[in-house]
Design a protein around this motif. Structure first.
Motif, PDB file in Angstrom:
ATOM      1  N   ASP A 270      -2.120   4.561 -12.365  1.00 48.31           N
ATOM      2  CA  ASP A 270      -2.717   4.047 -11.142  1.00 48.31           C
ATOM      3  C   ASP A 270      -1.850   2.893 -10.686  1.00 48.31           C
ATOM      4  O   ASP A 270      -1.522   2.013 -11.478  1.00 48.31           O
ATOM      5  N   LEU A 271      -1.476   2.899  -9.402  1.00 45.64           N
ATOM      6  CA  LEU A 271      -0.673   1.796  -8.875  1.00 45.64           C
ATOM      7  C   LEU A 271      -1.576   0.873  -8.051  1.00 45.64           C
ATOM      8  O   LEU A 271      -2.201   1.316  -7.082  1.00 45.64           O
ATOM      9  N   TYR A 272      -1.677  -0.386  -8.470  1.00 49.09           N
ATOM     10  CA  TYR A 272      -2.457  -1.388  -7.725  1.00 49.09           C
ATOM     11  C   TYR A 272      -1.476  -2.321  -7.039  1.00 49.09           C
ATOM     12  O   TYR A 272      -0.643  -2.938  -7.702  1.00 49.09           O
ATOM     13  N   VAL A 273      -1.575  -2.407  -5.722  1.00 46.65           N
ATOM     14  CA  VAL A 273      -0.646  -3.226  -4.948  1.00 46.65           C
ATOM     15  C   VAL A 273      -1.432  -4.243  -4.135  1.00 46.65           C
ATOM     16  O   VAL A 273      -2.389  -3.891  -3.440  1.00 46.65           O
ATOM     17  N   CYS A 274      -1.038  -5.510  -4.208  1.00 43.14           N
ATOM     18  CA  CYS A 274      -1.647  -6.497  -3.320  1.00 43.14           C
ATOM     19  C   CYS A 274      -0.626  -7.555  -2.940  1.00 43.14           C
ATOM     20  O   CYS A 274       0.054  -8.117  -3.799  1.00 43.14           O
ATOM     21  N   GLY A 275      -0.507  -7.778  -1.644  1.00 40.85           N
ATOM     22  CA  GLY A 275       0.439  -8.752  -1.128  1.00 40.85           C
ATOM     23  C   GLY A 275       0.457  -8.660   0.380  1.00 40.85           C
ATOM     24  O   GLY A 275      -0.381  -7.975   0.960  1.00 40.85           O
ATOM     25  N   PRO A 276       1.413  -9.305   1.025  1.00 35.43           N
ATOM     26  CA  PRO A 276       1.481  -9.227   2.492  1.00 35.43           C
ATOM     27  C   PRO A 276       1.588  -7.767   2.955  1.00 35.43           C
ATOM     28  O   PRO A 276       2.255  -6.957   2.309  1.00 35.43           O
ATOM     29  N   GLN A 277       0.936  -7.489   4.071  1.00 33.51           N
ATOM     30  CA  GLN A 277       0.800  -6.126   4.565  1.00 33.51           C
ATOM     31  C   GLN A 277       2.110  -5.328   4.621  1.00 33.51           C
ATOM     32  O   GLN A 277       2.221  -4.245   4.056  1.00 33.51           O
ATOM     33  N   SER A 278       3.123  -5.889   5.290  1.00 30.15           N
ATOM     34  CA  SER A 278       4.352  -5.121   5.520  1.00 30.15           C
ATOM     35  C   SER A 278       5.094  -4.921   4.198  1.00 30.15           C
ATOM     36  O   SER A 278       5.706  -3.878   3.966  1.00 30.15           O
ATOM     37  N   TRP A 279       4.990  -5.913   3.330  1.00 27.55           N
ATOM     38  CA  TRP A 279       5.614  -5.800   1.999  1.00 27.55           C
ATOM     39  C   TRP A 279       4.910  -4.694   1.189  1.00 27.55           C
ATOM     40  O   TRP A 279       5.560  -3.842   0.590  1.00 27.55           O
ATOM     41  N   ALA A 280       3.576  -4.734   1.197  1.00 28.75           N
ATOM     42  CA  ALA A 280       2.801  -3.752   0.429  1.00 28.75           C
ATOM     43  C   ALA A 280       3.100  -2.331   0.922  1.00 28.75           C
ATOM     44  O   ALA A 280       3.196  -1.389   0.127  1.00 28.75           O
ATOM     45  N   ASP A 281       3.267  -2.202   2.245  1.00 32.03           N
ATOM     46  CA  ASP A 281       3.565  -0.874   2.800  1.00 32.03           C
ATOM     47  C   ASP A 281       4.878  -0.315   2.233  1.00 32.03           C
ATOM     48  O   ASP A 281       5.001   0.893   2.024  1.00 32.03           O
ATOM     49  N   LEU A 282       5.843  -1.210   1.995  1.00 26.56           N
ATOM     50  CA  LEU A 282       7.131  -0.760   1.452  1.00 26.56           C
ATOM     51  C   LEU A 282       6.995  -0.322   0.004  1.00 26.56           C
ATOM     52  O   LEU A 282       7.634   0.641  -0.425  1.00 26.56           O
ATOM     53  N   VAL A 283       6.142  -1.033  -0.762  1.00 27.43           N
ATOM     54  CA  VAL A 283       5.899  -0.612  -2.144  1.00 27.43           C
ATOM     55  C   VAL A 283       5.296   0.787  -2.145  1.00 27.43           C
ATOM     56  O   VAL A 283       5.727   1.684  -2.887  1.00 27.43           O
ATOM     57  N   ILE A 284       4.314   0.976  -1.252  1.00 29.86           N
ATOM     58  CA  ILE A 284       3.622   2.273  -1.192  1.00 29.86           C
ATOM     59  C   ILE A 284       4.576   3.367  -0.742  1.00 29.86           C
ATOM     60  O   ILE A 284       4.544   4.485  -1.247  1.00 29.86           O
ATOM     61  N   ARG A 285       5.452   3.010   0.190  1.00 34.21           N
ATOM     62  CA  ARG A 285       6.444   3.992   0.656  1.00 34.21           C
ATOM     63  C   ARG A 285       7.283   4.503  -0.513  1.00 34.21           C
ATOM     64  O   ARG A 285       7.470   5.708  -0.691  1.00 34.21           O
ATOM     65  N   ASP A 286       7.761   3.550  -1.342  1.00 33.86           N
ATOM     66  CA  ASP A 286       8.576   3.933  -2.499  1.00 33.86           C
ATOM     67  C   ASP A 286       7.777   4.763  -3.497  1.00 33.86           C
ATOM     68  O   ASP A 286       8.296   5.713  -4.085  1.00 33.86           O
ATOM     69  N   ALA A 287       6.498   4.377  -3.693  1.00 36.13           N
ATOM     70  CA  ALA A 287       5.656   5.091  -4.651  1.00 36.13           C
ATOM     71  C   ALA A 287       5.443   6.534  -4.197  1.00 36.13           C
ATOM     72  O   ALA A 287       5.523   7.474  -4.985  1.00 36.13           O
ATOM     73  N   ARG A 288       5.191   6.694  -2.896  1.00 36.90           N
ATOM     74  CA  ARG A 288       4.998   8.044  -2.342  1.00 36.90           C
ATOM     75  C   ARG A 288       6.257   8.856  -2.479  1.00 36.90           C
ATOM     76  O   ARG A 288       6.224  10.038  -2.842  1.00 36.90           O
ATOM     77  N   ALA A 289       7.387   8.205  -2.200  1.00 33.89           N
ATOM     78  CA  ALA A 289       8.670   8.900  -2.295  1.00 33.89           C
ATOM     79  C   ALA A 289       8.918   9.356  -3.729  1.00 33.89           C
ATOM     80  O   ALA A 289       9.527  10.396  -3.970  1.00 33.89           O
ATOM     81  N   ALA A 290       8.412   8.572  -4.685  1.00 28.42           N
ATOM     82  CA  ALA A 290       8.582   8.952  -6.090  1.00 28.42           C
ATOM     83  C   ALA A 290       7.618  10.067  -6.481  1.00 28.42           C
ATOM     84  O   ALA A 290       7.707  10.607  -7.571  1.00 28.42           O
ATOM     85  N   GLY A 291       6.678  10.385  -5.594  1.00 24.85           N
ATOM     86  CA  GLY A 291       5.775  11.506  -5.844  1.00 24.85           C
ATOM     87  C   GLY A 291       4.405  11.110  -6.361  1.00 24.85           C
ATOM     88  O   GLY A 291       3.671  11.945  -6.891  1.00 24.85           O
ATOM     89  N   LEU A 292       4.024   9.854  -6.176  1.00 30.31           N
ATOM     90  CA  LEU A 292       2.711   9.410  -6.653  1.00 30.31           C
ATOM     91  C   LEU A 292       1.614   9.925  -5.720  1.00 30.31           C
ATOM     92  O   LEU A 292       1.666   9.693  -4.513  1.00 30.31           O
ATOM     93  N   PRO A 293       0.608  10.626  -6.270  1.00 30.11           N
ATOM     94  CA  PRO A 293      -0.472  11.139  -5.422  1.00 30.11           C
ATOM     95  C   PRO A 293      -1.298  10.002  -4.800  1.00 30.11           C
ATOM     96  O   PRO A 293      -1.400   8.925  -5.385  1.00 30.11           O
ATOM     97  N   GLU A 294      -1.881  10.298  -3.631  1.00 27.00           N
ATOM     98  CA  GLU A 294      -2.614   9.274  -2.872  1.00 27.00           C
ATOM     99  C   GLU A 294      -3.751   8.637  -3.668  1.00 27.00           C
ATOM    100  O   GLU A 294      -4.001   7.437  -3.545  1.00 27.00           O
ATOM    101  N   ASP A 295      -4.482   9.459  -4.453  1.00 22.87           N
ATOM    102  CA  ASP A 295      -5.648   8.880  -5.114  1.00 22.87           C
ATOM    103  C   ASP A 295      -5.264   7.946  -6.254  1.00 22.87           C
ATOM    104  O   ASP A 295      -6.108   7.255  -6.805  1.00 22.87           O
ATOM    105  N   GLN A 296      -3.981   7.889  -6.596  1.00 29.61           N
ATOM    106  CA  GLN A 296      -3.537   6.944  -7.624  1.00 29.61           C
ATOM    107  C   GLN A 296      -3.004   5.657  -7.003  1.00 29.61           C
ATOM    108  O   GLN A 296      -2.595   4.748  -7.709  1.00 29.61           O
ATOM    109  N   ILE A 297      -2.992   5.594  -5.673  1.00 26.79           N
ATOM    110  CA  ILE A 297      -2.505   4.389  -4.988  1.00 26.79           C
ATOM    111  C   ILE A 297      -3.711   3.533  -4.574  1.00 26.79           C
ATOM    112  O   ILE A 297      -4.596   4.006  -3.860  1.00 26.79           O
TER     113      ILE A 297
END
Lengths: 459, 178
Positions: free
Chosen positions: A425-452
């Motif tokens: 499970d990936l838990y991300v918290c921080g400034p909005q635009s920064w967090a979006d980039l973390v999520i972008r990378d996680a998705r690109a790595a193939g992490l399913p949505e319900d684990q984000i």
């Protein structure tokens, strides 16, 4: 080897999915029900030519549009069941998406009926509008339409930025008035909702449900809860430049049943701050007599609350949020926090039961002043045997990345930080635009949505 | 949206719509608001004139088709239209369809003069129409009784109701030979 913890998580996740699906189905069924009200009235038989077809379409758009607005009210009512299943932020995202369609439907309602009536009367649109305006309760209905336009227009992102949160919120509260003043004409001029009909009972029931939910969950429960717990400020402690921890005392605070990672909406009763409620995360799981929030002075309101005096009365609405251990679905845990985003992360980790090697935590700051609460994370009991990394330094200019220049130079990626990411499970918290980039990378790595899992600090 | 949520939404929405549609079509045929229904098998034989827009139950049967319906209501028909000059009896006008609902009146004639006009049905499409009808009907009745004909001024603000009322009245008067 079925792990019991893992199994419980899966069952809970399935249950949440089912509940979420049922809620979605309920929303669409209410739309269908709005159309069914008209069908049950025998609406199809009234259609015989273009004029009556337009009139019928006007009635249906009015019913569906109003139904959607009532759904929006329910979504904004912060109903605990909805928050537990999908989270208030997801509910509000849906609320925002419904805004424009609802307005368009209501506008179509007015336009179609005017044209439809004009065609039936053989008059023109202007004459018809004047004659409609003179109908019973119709002046109120037009007022409601005007208010609705004001509410939606001020909520369009580009326009909303021009307003302070308070001004925008005040205008937004007009939506209650808009929906209420529209009710008389629905009941008096509308044939579908005529006196004594089942349709009328159902429709009034919808109104009672929507306004009741708001009255209960946004007013009554918070007022009672605040009175019951008698929360006051015990002290304000500066933990970094512009960052303060607010220590609170109160009665039976453990009975709030706050899960680590949750937030509440706080109101500090001083002359300059009482009119503004702030959503602030718990930076520690409350004990029976104390709670702690940590806040950065991002806006003028947050700056004012960093100066509240000990003894100040505080009212609470919440706790809310799904950024908790209860929403985990995977066996491993990957955590990324930046800046003030550390607050829910810290209390979430505090509240978690973790085995050694289960979690990997990455703490991110652009300079050492942002490393507040980091040492606390290191001393948490749940973090024993679990890795904590830090990444300090600014992001490179002109490159969309959430990492520091130095980390990039060393070839660090989300995959090297969290080798077992896809199993986590990936838990991300921080400034909005920064967090979006973390999520972008996680998705690109193939992490399913319900684990984000992401906690957003925006209004 | 997830597939299951979508399927669930479609299924339940379809069910809700079907129920609404069924109620709508049922309401069109099965409501028999005439309390003094003379025949017992009335509800089984779906007679074409009994199509009623059921709602509220404030007004009796509403003939949705503008078909002339000078059929017997409550047994008091124009039976006594015997003499050419001194016609007597009760005559029912045709049902006149308007945007706001059907209008039908019944006229009572004694020795060639109009003694009463009863509205069997008035524009009732919505609350607004009902209130307009309630305002217009007594005025129209008074005017007709005074003028002893359908040649009277309509009620302003109730043009549809007035026109339909007077045209239904005229058809009743034609039957009476007045």
């Amino acid at each position: 080897m079925v792990d019991p913890v893992d199994r419980t998580r899966r069952i809970r996740a399935r249950r949440r999915m089912r509940a979420a699906d049922a809620m979605v189905a309920l929303v669409w069924s209410s739309v269908a029900a709005a159309v069914a009200l008209w069908l049950g009235y025998g609406g199809l038989n009234t259609v015989s030519n273009l004029g009556t077809a337009l009139t019928a379409a006007g009635i249906v758009t009015g019913l569906v549009g109003t139904d959607l607005i009532l759904v929006m009210l329910v979504l904004a009512a912060r109903i605990p069941a909805i928050d537990r299943v999908v989270g208030q932020d997801t509910a509000m995202a849906f609320h925002r998406r419904l805004g424009k369609p609802a307005l368009y439907l209501i506008l179509a309602h007015g336009a179609l009926l005017t044209v439809g009536y004009a065609m039936a009367d053989g008059s023109n649109v202007v004459t018809e509008t004047i004659s409609l305006f003179q109908g019973p309760d119709m002046a109120l209905a037009y007022l409601g339409l005007g208010l609705l336009i004001a509410v939606v227009v001020t909520s369009v992102v580009a326009v909303r930025r021009r307003f302070s949160y308070e001004a925008w919120h005040l205008i937004h509260l007009l939506s209650y008035a808009a929906v209420l003043v529209a009710l008389p004409h629905q009941l008096s001029a509308g044939g579908v909702l005529a006196d004594g009909s089942v349709q009328r009972v159902y429709w009034i029931g919808l109104y009672v449900l929507a306004f009741g939910a708001i009255a209960v969950f946004r007013f009554a429960v918070p007022a009672l809860r605040s009175a019951r717990h008698g929360i006051r400020v015990a002290g304000v402690e500066q933990v970094a430049p512009g960052v303060v921890s607010i220590h609170l005392t109160g009665r039976d605070l453990d009975r709030l049943q706050t899960a680590g990672g949750q937030y509440a909406i706080w109101r500090f009763w001083t002359g300059s701050t009482w009119w503004h409620a702030h959503p602030i995360s718990f930076s520690a799981v409350p004990t029976a007599s104390s709670a702690r929030l940590t806040v950065r002075d991002l806006g003028s309101g947050s700056a004012a609350i960093s100066r509240v005096r000990p003894g100040t009365r505080v009212s609470i609405e919440g706790p809310y949020g799904v950024f908790t251990e209860a929403h985990r679905v995977a066996p491993k845990l990957a955590v990324v926090a930046a800046g003030i985003g550390i607050t829910p992360i810290r209390s979430m980790l505090e509240h978690s039961t973790l085995r050694p090697g289960e979690a990997t935590v990455l703490l991110r700051g652009s300079d050492p002043s942002q490393s507040y609460l980091w040492n606390e994370v290191g001393t948490l009991r749940s973090m024993r045997g679990n890795a904590i990394f830090s990444m300090l330094g600014p992001r490179p200019h002109g490159l969309a990345t959430w990492m520091s220049v130095e980390a990039l130079a060393h070839g660090v990626t989300i995959g090297t930080v969290f080798p077992d990411l896809l199993n986590s499970d990936l838990y991300v918290c921080g400034p909005q635009s920064w967090a979006d980039l973390v999520i972008r990378d996680a998705r690109a790595a193939g992490l399913p949505e319900d684990q984000i899992h992401v906690e957003r600090f925006d209004w | 949206m997830r597939a299951r949520a979508l399927a669930l939404s479609i299924l339940s929405s379809a069910a809700v719509l079907t129920v609404g549609w069924q109620l709508g079509t049922q309401g069109q045929t099965s409501t028999a608001p005439d309390a003094a229904a003379p025949t017992t098998a009335d509800s089984v034989t779906s007679d074409p004139t009994a199509t009623a827009t059921s709602r509220g139950g404030s007004t009796p049967s509403a003939a949705a088709t503008p078909a002339p319906a000078p059929t017997a209501t409550n047994g008091s028909v124009s039976a006594a239209a015997a003499a050419s000059d001194g016609a007597s009896g009760t005559f029912t006008g045709t049902s006149v369809q308007t945007r706001f609902g059907a209008v039908q009146v019944q006229v009572t004639v004694a020795n060639g003069s109009i003694t009463d006009v009863t509205a069997l049905q008035l524009t009732d499409k919505d609350q607004r129409s009902v209130s307009i009808s309630n305002r217009a009907a007594p005025v129209l009745r008074q005017e007709v009784l005074a003028a002893q004909s359908a040649n009277v001024q309509g009620v302003s603000g109730a043009t549809y109701t007035s026109d339909a009322y007077l045209s239904s009245l005229q058809s009743a008067l034609d039957q009476a030979g007045l």
